[in-house]
Design a protein around this motif. Structure first.
Motif, short mmCIF file in Angstrom:
data_model
loop_
_atom_site.label_atom_id
_atom_site.label_comp_id
_atom_site.label_asym_id
_atom_site.label_seq_id
_atom_site.Cartn_x
_atom_site.Cartn_y
_atom_site.Cartn_z
N LEU A 93 0.83 -1.21 0.00
CA LEU A 93 0.00 0.00 0.00
C LEU A 93 0.86 1.26 0.00
O LEU A 93 0.59 2.21 -0.74
CB LEU A 93 -0.92 -0.02 1.22
CG LEU A 93 -2.02 -1.09 1.21
CD1 LEU A 93 -2.70 -1.15 2.58
CD2 LEU A 93 -3.05 -0.81 0.13
N ALA A 94 1.91 1.27 0.81
CA ALA A 94 2.79 2.45 0.87
C ALA A 94 3.48 2.69 -0.46
O ALA A 94 3.61 3.84 -0.90
CB ALA A 94 3.82 2.27 1.98
N ALA A 95 3.92 1.62 -1.12
CA ALA A 95 4.60 1.76 -2.40
C ALA A 95 3.65 2.33 -3.46
O ALA A 95 4.04 3.19 -4.26
CB ALA A 95 5.15 0.41 -2.86
N GLY A 96 2.40 1.87 -3.46
CA GLY A 96 1.44 2.37 -4.44
C GLY A 96 1.13 3.84 -4.23
O GLY A 96 1.06 4.61 -5.20
N VAL A 97 0.93 4.23 -2.98
CA VAL A 97 0.64 5.64 -2.69
C VAL A 97 1.81 6.52 -3.08
O VAL A 97 1.65 7.58 -3.70
CB VAL A 97 0.29 5.82 -1.19
CG1 VAL A 97 0.19 7.30 -0.84
CG2 VAL A 97 -1.02 5.11 -0.87
N PHE A 98 3.02 6.08 -2.75
CA PHE A 98 4.20 6.85 -3.13
C PHE A 98 4.32 6.96 -4.65
O PHE A 98 4.64 8.03 -5.19
CB PHE A 98 5.46 6.18 -2.56
CG PHE A 98 6.73 6.81 -3.04
CD1 PHE A 98 7.20 7.99 -2.48
CD2 PHE A 98 7.46 6.22 -4.07
CE1 PHE A 98 8.38 8.58 -2.94
CE2 PHE A 98 8.64 6.79 -4.53
CZ PHE A 98 9.10 7.98 -3.96
N GLY A 99 4.06 5.85 -5.35
CA GLY A 99 4.15 5.86 -6.81
C GLY A 99 3.19 6.83 -7.45
O GLY A 99 3.51 7.48 -8.45
N VAL A 100 2.00 6.96 -6.89
CA VAL A 100 1.00 7.87 -7.44
C VAL A 100 1.38 9.33 -7.18
O VAL A 100 1.18 10.20 -8.03
CB VAL A 100 -0.39 7.56 -6.85
CG1 VAL A 100 -1.40 8.63 -7.26
CG2 VAL A 100 -0.87 6.19 -7.32
N MET A 101 1.98 9.61 -6.03
CA MET A 101 2.15 10.99 -5.58
C MET A 101 3.54 11.59 -5.84
O MET A 101 3.71 12.80 -5.71
CB MET A 101 1.87 11.09 -4.09
CG MET A 101 0.45 10.76 -3.68
SD MET A 101 0.16 11.08 -1.92
CE MET A 101 0.41 12.87 -1.83
N LYS A 102 4.52 10.80 -6.20
CA LYS A 102 5.91 11.24 -6.09
C LYS A 102 6.26 12.47 -6.93
O LYS A 102 7.14 13.26 -6.53
CB LYS A 102 6.85 10.08 -6.44
CG LYS A 102 6.71 9.54 -7.85
CD LYS A 102 7.62 8.34 -8.03
CE LYS A 102 7.49 7.76 -9.42
NZ LYS A 102 6.13 7.23 -9.69
N PHE A 103 5.62 12.67 -8.07
CA PHE A 103 6.00 13.80 -8.93
C PHE A 103 4.91 14.87 -9.03
O PHE A 103 5.07 15.83 -9.80
CB PHE A 103 6.33 13.31 -10.34
CG PHE A 103 7.57 12.46 -10.41
CD1 PHE A 103 8.72 12.84 -9.74
CD2 PHE A 103 7.59 11.29 -11.16
CE1 PHE A 103 9.87 12.07 -9.80
CE2 PHE A 103 8.73 10.51 -11.23
CZ PHE A 103 9.88 10.90 -10.54
N SER A 104 3.83 14.71 -8.30
CA SER A 104 2.71 15.65 -8.47
C SER A 104 3.09 17.07 -8.09
O SER A 104 2.61 18.04 -8.66
CB SER A 104 1.51 15.18 -7.64
OG SER A 104 1.85 15.09 -6.26
N TRP A 105 4.00 17.23 -7.11
CA TRP A 105 4.39 18.56 -6.65
C TRP A 105 5.07 19.37 -7.75
O TRP A 105 5.02 20.61 -7.72
CB TRP A 105 5.31 18.44 -5.44
CG TRP A 105 6.61 17.75 -5.76
CD1 TRP A 105 6.86 16.41 -5.68
CD2 TRP A 105 7.82 18.35 -6.21
NE1 TRP A 105 8.15 16.13 -6.07
CE2 TRP A 105 8.76 17.32 -6.39
CE3 TRP A 105 8.19 19.67 -6.49
CZ2 TRP A 105 10.06 17.56 -6.84
CZ3 TRP A 105 9.49 19.91 -6.93
CH2 TRP A 105 10.41 18.87 -7.10
N VAL A 106 5.71 18.69 -8.71
CA VAL A 106 6.40 19.41 -9.79
C VAL A 106 5.39 20.21 -10.61
O VAL A 106 5.62 21.39 -10.92
CB VAL A 106 7.16 18.42 -10.69
CG1 VAL A 106 7.76 19.14 -11.91
CG2 VAL A 106 8.26 17.71 -9.91
N PHE A 107 4.26 19.59 -10.93
CA PHE A 107 3.27 20.29 -11.75
C PHE A 107 2.51 21.32 -10.92
O PHE A 107 2.09 22.35 -11.45
CB PHE A 107 2.34 19.27 -12.40
CG PHE A 107 3.05 18.35 -13.34
CD1 PHE A 107 3.32 18.76 -14.64
CD2 PHE A 107 3.47 17.10 -12.94
CE1 PHE A 107 4.00 17.93 -15.52
CE2 PHE A 107 4.15 16.26 -13.80
CZ PHE A 107 4.41 16.68 -15.10
#
Length: 244
Positions: A93-107
């Motif tokens: 679960l932690a890996a999936g959440v991280f994978g979804v969120m990791k680059f969103s801050w750039v945009f």
């Protein structure tokens, strides 16, 4: 005797090749502009680089693949691996959440810096170069717009939602980073839980299928590379026709 001197020009402009009116900052870029601009392109390059790796990892380490890509297929297989005891469910679960969120801050940062210009760029329209670091007063002051964009951020993991556009719009209308991350986290947890639960329910058959794909990873990777190349060619031709 007179010596003619040639105008030297603006040394600042000569040293700034990215000072172009069609770029989202609409003038000479700051260090933050350049950092964000290169970060955006690195995110896109990273996404393409992951294509050939997916078949290799899907049957050997789907938890790592979920963290690297945040794709629903990897979450499903990781959930199946958790069902058969190959991975802790909490880690999946932690890996999936991280994978979804990791680059969103750039945009989000791009929308915060460049406002409407970045939104137009992501939507396929050239920026007008006049809105440098200026958010739309209309969008910022309309509660309905803010609610729509907030909802888009929360449901961004769903298919057919243009994630970069939703994230940049959040920055454009002035959504603060903690609020943006909180909304995005809600959607990421729900999305990861859904597909991890699906894989957990399927169990061994999903593991067997993933391992079969990894056994033929060479051919699957070659197909992914060729498919990506053809897609890029088609998109370039389409963009050329639009410009013409």
């Amino acid at each position: 005797m007179t010596i003619e001197t040639q105008p030297q020009g603006d040394p600042v402009r000569k040293s700034r090749p990215l000072d172009k009116p069609w770029l989202p900052w609409g003038g000479a870029p700051s260090k933050m502009d350049l950092f964000c601009w290169y970060s955006v392109w690195l995110v896109f390059a990273y996404s393409f680089a992951m294509w050939p790796l997916k078949p290799w990892l899907i049957g050997t380490n789907p938890v790592l693949l979920a963290a690297l890509t945040g794709k629903q297929t990897s979450m499903t297989v990781a959930g199946a691996f958790a069902r058969v005891g190959e991975a802790p469910l909490a880690l999946v679960l932690a890996a999936g959440v991280f994978g979804v969120m990791k680059f969103s801050w750039v945009f989000w940062l791009a929308g915060r810096l460049w406002g409407r210009n970045m939104v137009q760029l992501l939507a396929g329209s050239p920026p007008d170069g006049t809105a440098k670091r200026r958010r739309s007063i209309l969008a910022r002051d309309e509660p309905a717009s803010r609610w729509i964009i907030g909802t888009a951020v929360a449901v961004a993991p769903l298919p057919l939602i243009p994630r970069p556009l939703a994230f940049a719009s959040a920055g454009w209308v002035g959504m603060r980073l903690p609020a943006f991350l909180a909304l995005h986290l809600l959607g990421a947890v729900a999305w990861t839980g859904l597909f991890t639960g699906l894989g957990y329910a399927i169990g061994q058959p999903a593991v067997d299928l993933a391992e079969t794909i990894s056994d033929h990873a060479v051919w699957v990777s070659l197909a992914a590379i060729v498919g990506g190349f053809l897609l890029q060619v088609m998109m370039s031709r389409h963009a050329a026709r639009r410009r013409a």
